[in-house]
Design a protein around this motif. Structure first.
Motif, PDB file in Angstrom:
ATOM      1  N   LEU A 272      -3.352   5.017  13.522  1.00 28.45           N
ATOM      2  CA  LEU A 272      -2.928   3.918  14.389  1.00 28.45           C
ATOM      3  C   LEU A 272      -3.927   2.770  14.362  1.00 28.45           C
ATOM      4  O   LEU A 272      -3.537   1.598  14.437  1.00 28.45           O
ATOM      5  N   ASP A 273      -5.216   3.076  14.261  1.00 29.54           N
ATOM      6  CA  ASP A 273      -6.250   2.037  14.242  1.00 29.54           C
ATOM      7  C   ASP A 273      -6.042   1.038  13.109  1.00 29.54           C
ATOM      8  O   ASP A 273      -6.533  -0.098  13.176  1.00 29.54           O
ATOM      9  N   GLN A 274      -5.331   1.445  12.055  1.00 25.40           N
ATOM     10  CA  GLN A 274      -5.106   0.574  10.899  1.00 25.40           C
ATOM     11  C   GLN A 274      -3.692  -0.015  10.912  1.00 25.40           C
ATOM     12  O   GLN A 274      -3.134  -0.328   9.863  1.00 25.40           O
ATOM     13  N   ALA A 275      -3.133  -0.200  12.098  1.00 25.52           N
ATOM     14  CA  ALA A 275      -1.770  -0.729  12.213  1.00 25.52           C
ATOM     15  C   ALA A 275      -1.633  -2.094  11.549  1.00 25.52           C
ATOM     16  O   ALA A 275      -0.620  -2.372  10.888  1.00 25.52           O
ATOM     17  N   ASP A 276      -2.614  -2.951  11.708  1.00 26.60           N
ATOM     18  CA  ASP A 276      -2.516  -4.290  11.124  1.00 26.60           C
ATOM     19  C   ASP A 276      -2.461  -4.212   9.604  1.00 26.60           C
ATOM     20  O   ASP A 276      -1.629  -4.869   8.968  1.00 26.60           O
ATOM     21  N   GLU A 277      -3.337  -3.402   9.002  1.00 27.67           N
ATOM     22  CA  GLU A 277      -3.346  -3.253   7.551  1.00 27.67           C
ATOM     23  C   GLU A 277      -2.025  -2.656   7.058  1.00 27.67           C
ATOM     24  O   GLU A 277      -1.481  -3.095   6.033  1.00 27.67           O
ATOM     25  N   ALA A 278      -1.504  -1.644   7.774  1.00 30.51           N
ATOM     26  CA  ALA A 278      -0.247  -1.007   7.371  1.00 30.51           C
ATOM     27  C   ALA A 278       0.912  -1.989   7.437  1.00 30.51           C
ATOM     28  O   ALA A 278       1.762  -2.037   6.537  1.00 30.51           O
ATOM     29  N   TYR A 279       0.938  -2.788   8.495  1.00 36.23           N
ATOM     30  CA  TYR A 279       2.009  -3.772   8.658  1.00 36.23           C
ATOM     31  C   TYR A 279       1.942  -4.822   7.551  1.00 36.23           C
ATOM     32  O   TYR A 279       2.965  -5.182   6.958  1.00 36.23           O
ATOM     33  N   ARG A 280       0.745  -5.327   7.256  1.00 38.22           N
ATOM     34  CA  ARG A 280       0.603  -6.344   6.209  1.00 38.22           C
ATOM     35  C   ARG A 280       0.976  -5.772   4.847  1.00 38.22           C
ATOM     36  O   ARG A 280       1.588  -6.476   4.032  1.00 38.22           O
ATOM     37  N   LYS A 281       0.637  -4.522   4.584  1.00 38.23           N
ATOM     38  CA  LYS A 281       0.995  -3.910   3.301  1.00 38.23           C
ATOM     39  C   LYS A 281       2.504  -3.772   3.186  1.00 38.23           C
ATOM     40  O   LYS A 281       3.077  -4.032   2.122  1.00 38.23           O
ATOM     41  N   MET A 282       3.161  -3.362   4.279  1.00 38.72           N
ATOM     42  CA  MET A 282       4.619  -3.277   4.277  1.00 38.72           C
ATOM     43  C   MET A 282       5.230  -4.640   4.015  1.00 38.72           C
ATOM     44  O   MET A 282       6.134  -4.791   3.175  1.00 38.72           O
ATOM     45  N   MET A 283       4.755  -5.668   4.685  1.00 40.69           N
ATOM     46  CA  MET A 283       5.319  -7.006   4.541  1.00 40.69           C
ATOM     47  C   MET A 283       5.107  -7.570   3.141  1.00 40.69           C
ATOM     48  O   MET A 283       5.917  -8.357   2.649  1.00 40.69           O
ATOM     49  N   SER A 284       4.037  -7.158   2.470  1.00 48.18           N
ATOM     50  CA  SER A 284       3.761  -7.653   1.124  1.00 48.18           C
ATOM     51  C   SER A 284       4.631  -6.996   0.066  1.00 48.18           C
ATOM     52  O   SER A 284       4.671  -7.463  -1.074  1.00 48.18           O
ATOM     53  N   GLY A 285       5.316  -5.912   0.445  1.00 45.47           N
ATOM     54  CA  GLY A 285       6.138  -5.181  -0.516  1.00 45.47           C
ATOM     55  C   GLY A 285       5.365  -4.156  -1.313  1.00 45.47           C
ATOM     56  O   GLY A 285       5.900  -3.553  -2.247  1.00 45.47           O
TER      57      GLY A 285
END
Length: 340
Positions: A316-329
């Motif tokens: 959960l602490d890496q939510a921002d990184e996970a979200y950005r990776k998802m958005m980048s495809g």
């Protein structure tokens, strides 16, 4: 008062930050869920970027939730108990009084309670959810596998089983990303002659590994429509690609009375002429996910057939990184947050 961690955005399109909040008590008709895992879905961006009305900040998104009931609110003890493993998906509850609800068509409720929009979502250690949103997780599914079934999984499974295709029919899945890779698996398990459509010849082996009988490279010299017609024409195309041009390119590859099921979201309009639909009686429709029971059916089918999403697990602490990776495809194919 005990606290829990949540990943929130303070303003539209802002970064995620981890905050501590007081643990709330569930009200009547609601339960508190201790979240074990939550999928990161592209639809979360609709709320993070405030692209729909009624979004309130700070915002905790997440509508692919898997966890355990931590506390029961009043009136929820019929059929549920503390400790039950449950999932909550895009269908986060319905109003029960609009016309679609009165007709029993809850997934198109005019006041649908999508988590992360109507109430705080699953990018957190705790969630309060309406009891009608709960789907029971089978023992065979880990929480990290169950979470994506609440949106990606149910959308594909329910879309296929509610389509006009029957076992043996040619069914094509456009796009083999977060939704499409599950769609290929489900289509093959349901007995359809399965076609995967994606960009590039290099994805052919992967499509076959997922269970596809045929692969169509949408960048090849042969058009997608011609390639589908060479196989006899698709009874159903499940269009998961968020690209209106790619979706439109499949229409002439449908068989007579074939069905184009639109799932991928693109702001550009579909350029389909009435003649393309009329002359062969083709059908064009949108497909909106599924109810809590549909999610439960999806998980049961997945457990029975050994179908699991391809996931990348991050804390959960890496939510921002996970979200950005998802958005980048760049995700392959579903990012899943865990709380432990």
């Amino acid at each position: 008062m005990s606290t829990y961690r949540a990943a929130q955005v303070a303003a539209a399109s802002g970064p995620f930050e981890i905050v501590q909040r007081e643990v709330p008590r569930p009200g009547p008709g609601h339960v508190r869920i201790a979240v074990d895992a939550c999928g990161v879905c592209h639809s979360d961006s609709v709320f993070v970027d405030a692209l729909v009305p009624g979004v309130r900040f700070p915002l905790v998104p997440g509508h692919e939730i898997a966890g355990r009931i931590d506390e029961l609110g009043e009136g929820t003890d019929i059929g549920w108990q503390v400790g039950d493993r449950v999932a909550v998906g895009w269908f986060g509850g319905s109003c029960g009084h609009c016309l679609p609800c009165r007709q029993g068509d809850f997934i198109v409720c005019e006041n649908l309670k999508a988590p992360g929009w109507a109430y705080d979502g699953g990018y957190a250690e705790s969630v309060i959810a309406p009891v009608d949103a709960l789907a029971r997780i089978p023992d065979a599914l880990a929480a990290t596998d169950a979470a994506p079934m609440g949106c990606a999984g149910v959308t594909m499974y329910n879309g296929l089983r509610r389509s006009s295709a029957r076992p043996g029919d040619l069914v094509a899945v456009l796009g083999i990303g977060g939704l499409g890779h599950l769609g290929v698996k489900y289509a093959a398990a349901m007995g359809f002659e399965t076609v995967a459509i994606a960009r590039g010849a290099g994805k052919a082996d992967f499509a076959k590994q997922l269970g596809a009988h045929h692969y169509i490279d949408s960048t090849a010299d042969t058009t997608v429509a011609d390639a589908l017609r060479s196989l006899g024409g698709a009874k159903v195309v499940m269009a998961t690609a968020a690209n209106s041009e790619a979706i439109t390119a499949t229409v002439d590859g449908l068989s007579h009375r074939g069905e184009l099921v639109v799932i991928g979201v693109d702001a550009e309009p579909l350029r389909i002429s009435p003649t393309q639909l009329l002359m062969s009686g083709k059908i064009l429709r949108g497909h909106p996910s599924g109810t809590a029971q549909d999610v439960q059916d999806t998980m049961a089918f997945s457990a029975l057939h050994g179908i699991r999403p391809m996931i990348e697990i991050v804390p959960l602490d890496q939510a921002d990184e996970a979200y950005r990776k998802m958005m980048s495809g760049a995700a392959r194919f579903r990012m899943v947050l865990t709380t432990r």
